[in-house]
Enzyme design. Sequence first.
Site, short mmCIF file in Angstrom:
data_model
loop_
_atom_site.label_atom_id
_atom_site.label_comp_id
_atom_site.label_asym_id
_atom_site.label_seq_id
_atom_site.Cartn_x
_atom_site.Cartn_y
_atom_site.Cartn_z
N HIS A 105 -5.21 -6.08 -4.10
CA HIS A 105 -5.11 -4.84 -3.43
C HIS A 105 -4.78 -3.70 -4.23
O HIS A 105 -4.47 -3.73 -5.42
CB HIS A 105 -4.34 -4.88 -2.11
CG HIS A 105 -2.73 -5.10 -2.48
ND1 HIS A 105 -2.18 -6.29 -2.96
CD2 HIS A 105 -1.64 -4.19 -2.15
CE1 HIS A 105 -1.07 -6.07 -3.18
NE2 HIS A 105 -0.62 -5.07 -2.89
N ASP A 131 2.22 -1.57 -7.71
CA ASP A 131 2.83 -2.57 -8.41
C ASP A 131 1.73 -3.71 -8.84
O ASP A 131 2.03 -4.84 -9.50
CB ASP A 131 3.92 -3.34 -7.71
CG ASP A 131 3.65 -3.77 -6.28
OD1 ASP A 131 2.70 -3.29 -5.64
OD2 ASP A 131 4.20 -4.72 -5.70
N HIS A 173 -1.99 -7.17 5.31
CA HIS A 173 -1.20 -6.34 4.63
C HIS A 173 -1.28 -4.85 5.18
O HIS A 173 -2.19 -4.56 6.20
CB HIS A 173 -1.38 -6.25 3.21
CG HIS A 173 -0.27 -5.72 2.34
ND1 HIS A 173 0.82 -6.03 2.65
CD2 HIS A 173 -0.46 -4.95 1.38
CE1 HIS A 173 1.68 -5.37 1.81
NE2 HIS A 173 0.90 -4.61 0.67
#
Length: 314
Positions: free
Chosen positions: A62, A66, A144
């Site tokens: 995704h 990070d 998410h």
Amino acid sequence: MQVTFLGTSSGVPTLNRNVSAMVLKPPQRSELWLFDCGEGTQHQFIRSNLKLSQIKKIFITHMHGDHIYGLPGLLASIGLAGSSSGIELYGPAPLKNFIDSCLYNSSSRLAYSLKFHRVENAANNKEILFEDSELEVKTAPLKHRIPSFAYRVNQKTRPGRFDIEKAKLKGIPPGPVYADLQRGEEVRLEDGRIFSGKEFCGPPRPGVSMVYCTDTVYTESAIEISRKADLLIHESTYSYKETEMAYERGHSTATMAAQIAAKANVDQLILTHLSPRYTPGNQTCPNDLLNEAKAIFPNTQLAKDFLQIDLNKS
């Protein structure tokens, strides 16, 4: 098949854990597949026994920083080395624009090709994302805050072990014919004799499978793509004490990861993507997350940077 963890922290790096990156070395190949590429991933390559020049495929789960901020620099460094013939990138739709924009605005020129593959259709339609004679890759949507995708790598069933001594006793001369027999093919020798490879091979050998599942809160989709996998690598951002926060932020607790592993009937679970709040010495530490998961799924291990796992079946 070998897995190497290069980043196991969530959100931001810590002294001992970099942000998300994991490398898969496919069996019998001199190439590497990179899963996610957080900031500092190329530094982790330098500290490991892995080579940037061997990267052939990159899979992005995704578009959170990070998981992608290390990608432009890594691609540029590979270009400067001049040792890549091309890289295929798999990920969400915005991935191409992100890379193109970074390269354009930094005036970076790559001396090799990039080929982008959007994963949404394969994930939503349960189609195979990539396949060759030895491996296949599947993907599935996760749950998410932004679109996120799990990846599963399956090694296909291999022919049984070839009995060289038996072939010699039959008077079959060594050479390319042995390779044909090992593939189970029927061969005709110059003297007219015909042999089937099945006579000289043991039972077919099942391949191994690995699932990389992050970022996500508990979801049935994660269970489905993980079924009977040899290894499930699953995010474990929080302890069960932060379950409410996990749902709010679209992340998993160690308990959720273990429940998914148990319901999917996987062989082994490795927890990764740990919140920086769980550092040794704090009220809750990584071993507490490990024990939390092991109470539900005993064959659980805690990922750490540079941990290597070899997946083999006898």
